[in-house]
Scaffold this motif. Structure first.
Motif, PDB file in Angstrom:
ATOM      1  N   ASP A 249       0.816  -1.099   0.170  1.00  0.00           N
ATOM      2  CA  ASP A 249       0.344   0.358   0.092  1.00  0.00           C
ATOM      3  C   ASP A 249       0.366   1.596   0.453  1.00  0.00           C
ATOM      4  O   ASP A 249       0.281   2.367  -0.545  1.00  0.00           O
ATOM      5  CB  ASP A 249      -0.805   0.280   1.148  1.00  0.00           C
ATOM      6  CG  ASP A 249      -2.476  -1.165   1.159  1.00  0.00           C
ATOM      7  OD1 ASP A 249      -2.272  -1.421  -0.163  1.00  0.00           O
ATOM      8  OD2 ASP A 249      -2.458  -1.233   2.125  1.00  0.00           O
ATOM      9  N   ILE A 250       1.561   1.132   1.516  1.00  0.00           N
ATOM     10  CA  ILE A 250       2.907   2.448   1.013  1.00  0.00           C
ATOM     11  C   ILE A 250       3.512   2.273  -0.357  1.00  0.00           C
ATOM     12  O   ILE A 250       3.528   3.884  -1.001  1.00  0.00           O
ATOM     13  CB  ILE A 250       3.812   2.072   2.125  1.00  0.00           C
ATOM     14  CG1 ILE A 250       2.720   2.705   3.971  1.00  0.00           C
ATOM     15  CG2 ILE A 250       4.816   2.948   1.683  1.00  0.00           C
ATOM     16  CD1 ILE A 250       4.436   1.534   4.832  1.00  0.00           C
ATOM     17  N   LEU A 251       4.156   1.415  -1.010  1.00  0.00           N
ATOM     18  CA  LEU A 251       4.385   1.526  -2.371  1.00  0.00           C
ATOM     19  C   LEU A 251       3.910   2.207  -3.398  1.00  0.00           C
ATOM     20  O   LEU A 251       3.918   3.097  -4.216  1.00  0.00           O
ATOM     21  CB  LEU A 251       5.315   0.554  -3.277  1.00  0.00           C
ATOM     22  CG  LEU A 251       6.358  -0.306  -1.843  1.00  0.00           C
ATOM     23  CD1 LEU A 251       6.734  -1.561  -2.948  1.00  0.00           C
ATOM     24  CD2 LEU A 251       7.625   0.689  -2.053  1.00  0.00           C
ATOM     25  N   ALA A 252       2.260   1.787  -3.171  1.00  0.00           N
ATOM     26  CA  ALA A 252       1.668   2.521  -4.329  1.00  0.00           C
ATOM     27  C   ALA A 252       0.563   3.988  -4.227  1.00  0.00           C
ATOM     28  O   ALA A 252       1.374   5.147  -4.361  1.00  0.00           O
ATOM     29  CB  ALA A 252       0.118   1.755  -3.921  1.00  0.00           C
ATOM     30  N   THR A 253       1.102   4.738  -3.108  1.00  0.00           N
ATOM     31  CA  THR A 253       0.921   6.082  -2.156  1.00  0.00           C
ATOM     32  C   THR A 253       2.160   6.567  -3.153  1.00  0.00           C
ATOM     33  O   THR A 253       1.661   7.862  -3.289  1.00  0.00           O
ATOM     34  CB  THR A 253       1.138   6.166  -0.543  1.00  0.00           C
ATOM     35  OG1 THR A 253      -0.694   4.801  -0.602  1.00  0.00           O
ATOM     36  CG2 THR A 253       0.704   7.327   0.139  1.00  0.00           C
ATOM     37  N   LEU A 254       3.326   6.076  -2.656  1.00  0.00           N
ATOM     38  CA  LEU A 254       4.659   6.785  -3.407  1.00  0.00           C
ATOM     39  C   LEU A 254       4.768   6.904  -4.891  1.00  0.00           C
ATOM     40  O   LEU A 254       4.627   8.381  -4.950  1.00  0.00           O
ATOM     41  CB  LEU A 254       5.559   6.415  -2.344  1.00  0.00           C
ATOM     42  CG  LEU A 254       6.111   6.331  -0.935  1.00  0.00           C
ATOM     43  CD1 LEU A 254       6.900   5.790  -0.547  1.00  0.00           C
ATOM     44  CD2 LEU A 254       5.938   7.870  -0.893  1.00  0.00           C
ATOM     45  N   PRO A 301       2.809  -8.409  -8.916  1.00  0.00           N
ATOM     46  CA  PRO A 301       1.467  -8.401  -9.280  1.00  0.00           C
ATOM     47  C   PRO A 301       0.650  -7.651  -8.334  1.00  0.00           C
ATOM     48  O   PRO A 301      -0.172  -6.936  -8.867  1.00  0.00           O
ATOM     49  CB  PRO A 301       1.112 -10.223  -9.064  1.00  0.00           C
ATOM     50  CG  PRO A 301       2.624 -10.583  -9.638  1.00  0.00           C
ATOM     51  CD  PRO A 301       3.606  -9.789  -8.758  1.00  0.00           C
ATOM     52  N   ALA A 302       1.227  -8.124  -7.072  1.00  0.00           N
ATOM     53  CA  ALA A 302       0.356  -6.834  -6.600  1.00  0.00           C
ATOM     54  C   ALA A 302       0.492  -5.374  -6.888  1.00  0.00           C
ATOM     55  O   ALA A 302      -0.940  -4.730  -6.716  1.00  0.00           O
ATOM     56  CB  ALA A 302       0.697  -6.946  -4.897  1.00  0.00           C
ATOM     57  N   LEU A 303       0.989  -4.678  -6.791  1.00  0.00           N
ATOM     58  CA  LEU A 303       0.630  -3.741  -7.021  1.00  0.00           C
ATOM     59  C   LEU A 303       0.338  -3.115  -8.567  1.00  0.00           C
ATOM     60  O   LEU A 303      -0.812  -2.196  -8.573  1.00  0.00           O
ATOM     61  CB  LEU A 303       2.908  -3.541  -7.632  1.00  0.00           C
ATOM     62  CG  LEU A 303       3.362  -2.660  -6.407  1.00  0.00           C
ATOM     63  CD1 LEU A 303       5.290  -2.713  -6.688  1.00  0.00           C
ATOM     64  CD2 LEU A 303       2.902  -1.562  -5.397  1.00  0.00           C
ATOM     65  N   VAL A 304       0.596  -4.189  -9.216  1.00  0.00           N
ATOM     66  CA  VAL A 304       0.242  -4.225 -11.053  1.00  0.00           C
ATOM     67  C   VAL A 304      -1.463  -4.246 -10.505  1.00  0.00           C
ATOM     68  O   VAL A 304      -2.310  -3.514 -11.142  1.00  0.00           O
ATOM     69  CB  VAL A 304       0.487  -4.967 -11.649  1.00  0.00           C
ATOM     70  CG1 VAL A 304      -0.728  -5.150 -13.305  1.00  0.00           C
ATOM     71  CG2 VAL A 304       1.977  -5.296 -12.448  1.00  0.00           C
ATOM     72  N   GLY A 307      -2.984  -0.857  -9.662  1.00  0.00           N
ATOM     73  CA  GLY A 307      -3.301  -0.283  -9.825  1.00  0.00           C
ATOM     74  C   GLY A 307      -2.006   1.076 -11.000  1.00  0.00           C
ATOM     75  O   GLY A 307      -2.056   1.835 -11.178  1.00  0.00           O
ATOM     76  N   VAL A 308      -0.600   0.549  -9.976  1.00  0.00           N
ATOM     77  CA  VAL A 308       0.484   1.085  -9.748  1.00  0.00           C
ATOM     78  C   VAL A 308       0.874   1.107 -11.589  1.00  0.00           C
ATOM     79  O   VAL A 308       0.973  -0.423 -12.538  1.00  0.00           O
ATOM     80  CB  VAL A 308       1.586   0.358  -9.177  1.00  0.00           C
ATOM     81  CG1 VAL A 308       3.623   1.079  -9.203  1.00  0.00           C
ATOM     82  CG2 VAL A 308       0.659   0.944  -7.534  1.00  0.00           C
ATOM     83  N   ARG A 309       1.677   2.378 -11.974  1.00  0.00           N
ATOM     84  CA  ARG A 309       1.815   2.005 -13.631  1.00  0.00           C
ATOM     85  C   ARG A 309       2.951   0.799 -13.458  1.00  0.00           C
ATOM     86  O   ARG A 309       4.083   1.474 -13.478  1.00  0.00           O
ATOM     87  CB  ARG A 309       1.845   3.719 -14.351  1.00  0.00           C
ATOM     88  CG  ARG A 309       1.085   4.339 -14.358  1.00  0.00           C
ATOM     89  CD  ARG A 309       1.405   5.807 -15.079  1.00  0.00           C
ATOM     90  NE  ARG A 309       2.115   6.340 -13.904  1.00  0.00           N
ATOM     91  CZ  ARG A 309       2.951   7.480 -14.007  1.00  0.00           C
ATOM     92  NH1 ARG A 309       2.167   8.357 -15.033  1.00  0.00           N
ATOM     93  NH2 ARG A 309       3.685   8.279 -12.944  1.00  0.00           N
ATOM     94  N   GLN A 310       3.340   0.596 -15.319  1.00  0.00           N
ATOM     95  CA  GLN A 310       4.463   0.167 -15.521  1.00  0.00           C
ATOM     96  C   GLN A 310       5.710   1.000 -15.577  1.00  0.00           C
ATOM     97  O   GLN A 310       6.786  -0.148 -14.750  1.00  0.00           O
ATOM     98  CB  GLN A 310       4.331  -0.755 -16.579  1.00  0.00           C
ATOM     99  CG  GLN A 310       5.473  -1.492 -16.970  1.00  0.00           C
ATOM    100  CD  GLN A 310       5.737  -3.294 -16.207  1.00  0.00           C
ATOM    101  OE1 GLN A 310       4.916  -3.731 -15.289  1.00  0.00           O
ATOM    102  NE2 GLN A 310       6.564  -3.005 -15.846  1.00  0.00           N
ATOM    103  N   THR A 311       5.658   2.157 -15.397  1.00  0.00           N
ATOM    104  CA  THR A 311       6.364   2.852 -15.759  1.00  0.00           C
ATOM    105  C   THR A 311       7.542   3.236 -13.904  1.00  0.00           C
ATOM    106  O   THR A 311       7.763   3.387 -14.478  1.00  0.00           O
ATOM    107  CB  THR A 311       6.128   4.303 -16.216  1.00  0.00           C
ATOM    108  OG1 THR A 311       4.830   4.753 -15.450  1.00  0.00           O
ATOM    109  CG2 THR A 311       5.941   3.819 -17.723  1.00  0.00           C
ATOM    110  N   ASP A 312       5.879   3.030 -13.389  1.00  0.00           N
ATOM    111  CA  ASP A 312       6.954   3.625 -11.483  1.00  0.00           C
ATOM    112  C   ASP A 312       7.150   2.099 -11.398  1.00  0.00           C
ATOM    113  O   ASP A 312       7.910   2.364 -10.958  1.00  0.00           O
ATOM    114  CB  ASP A 312       5.344   3.922 -11.258  1.00  0.00           C
ATOM    115  CG  ASP A 312       5.163   5.067 -11.390  1.00  0.00           C
ATOM    116  OD1 ASP A 312       6.505   5.978 -11.780  1.00  0.00           O
ATOM    117  OD2 ASP A 312       3.919   5.645 -10.946  1.00  0.00           O
TER     118      ASP A 312
END
Ligand code: ZN
Length: 330
Positions: A249-254, A301-304, A307-312
């Motif tokens: 969750d924190i990675l997605a936030t950052l 896979p969890a980040l994808v 909705g975390v973008r591939q560029t991120d």
């Protein structure tokens, strides 16, 4: 094309690929291994080499191109072991210098005759030897410096270690990985000490930051120009540390805040260690997630999914790790 040294030789900075920035191939104390080889290796050393090769092959099979091995003095480095393993696995392994201590310094370092200031500190000289000449007679130059501060905080010995690392970094451009105890918010003091000797905070990883759920603290690391190490995926045993879901969750936030280029990922996995009785950790249920494929298999896979973008994701796994080496690359 700028290159950095690896165990197998020079590699172009833009060819490192997906990079895990904080792993450990082997911890082996050289005196322990010399006098008590059967206790240190738990049998044949070659069997340990085979096992580690197998585990690293799994990492390669996931598409990882490079690992930064953060093993330093007092963890116990073994350059022959690294070479033997790397001969059999198609992976870039970057070696480190530095010292892993939370306060204690051994006699050959601690004597007042060994330093008066950071420039002539024997620690600085040791780090520079590894960075410029090579580690022992391996011909392999360290390309990163590892230091640590834990619950004991910035004792005089730890401040000395940080100043020595800062000086060696300033002279060579080597990045620095700092083991921290994130609940104690040690990043600001760590960066002050390192920058005070001329180190570029842009190439300092505040390690183990992924253990905390205090996002404001992580934002403060990024605001200071340094890099957040979310580098203990799979290791959730330690007290008061974030769960896997919280870390994701924190990675997605950052990433959503535009900070993916200041975040790096790893497991802090130790593929063989003489710290515990050989085999004693095999099968421990709580450690089953602590494998160097956890990020590839579960976290990405969890980040994808989030909705975390591939560029991120690429920024965290490729761009940000490579950026650590821009100053040392030749
Ligand atoms: Zn580590």
């Amino acid at each position: 094309m700028s290159t950095i040294d690896t165990v197998r030789g020079p590699v172009a900075l833009d060819a490192l690929g997906q990079t895990l920035v904080h792993e450990h191939v082997v911890f082996i104390d050289s005196e322990f291994a010399r006098f008590y080889p059967e206790l240190a290796w738990g049998g044949e050393r070659s069997a340990v080499v085979d096992k580690v090769v197998g585990r690293l092959q799994e990492v390669v099979d996931r598409g990882i191109g490079t690992i930064l091995d953060c093993t330093a003095l007092l963890h116990g480095r073994d350059m022959d072991f690294l070479k033997e393993v790397n001969d059999r696995v198609d992976l870039n392994i970057i070696a480190s210098t530095g010292i892993y201590t939370f306060d204690h310094l051994p006699h050959h370092v601690a004597s007042p005759s060994r330093f008066t200031n950071s420039a002539d500190d024997i620690l600085t000289r040791m780090f520079l030897r590894d960075l410029t000449v090579g580690i022992a007679d391996s011909g392999i130059r360290a390309q990163s410096i590892k230091v640590a501060v834990d619950k004991q905080g910035f004792t005089p010995n730890i401040e000395r270690v940080f100043r020595a690392a800062g000086r060696a970094s300033a002279e060579t451009g080597a990045p620095i990985t700092v083991h921290t105890h994130p609940a104690d918010h040690q990043a600001a003091r760590a960066l002050e000490l390192l920058a005070g000797e001329g180190a570029d905070v842009g190439t300092v990883v505040i390690g183990h930051s992924g253990d905390t759920t205090d996002v404001d603290y992580l934002r403060s690391i990024i605001a200071a120009g340094a890099v957040v190490g979310s580098d203990r995926f799979g290791l959730y045993l330690l007290p008061e540390t974030a769960s896997e879901q919280e870390r994701i969750d924190i990675l997605a936030t950052l990433a959503a805040e535009g900070h993916a280029d200041r975040v790096v990922l790893s497991h802090d996995a130790v593929l063989y260690s003489d710290w515990s009785e050989p085999g004693s950790l095999d099968g421990v249920e709580a450690l089953k997630t602590w494998v160097p494929t956890r990020i590839s298999d579960v976290v990405i896979p969890a980040l994808v999914e989030r909705g975390v973008r591939q560029t991120d994701i690429d920024a965290m796994l490729v761009g940000a790790p490579a950026s650590l080496f821009t100053n040392i690359a030749a």
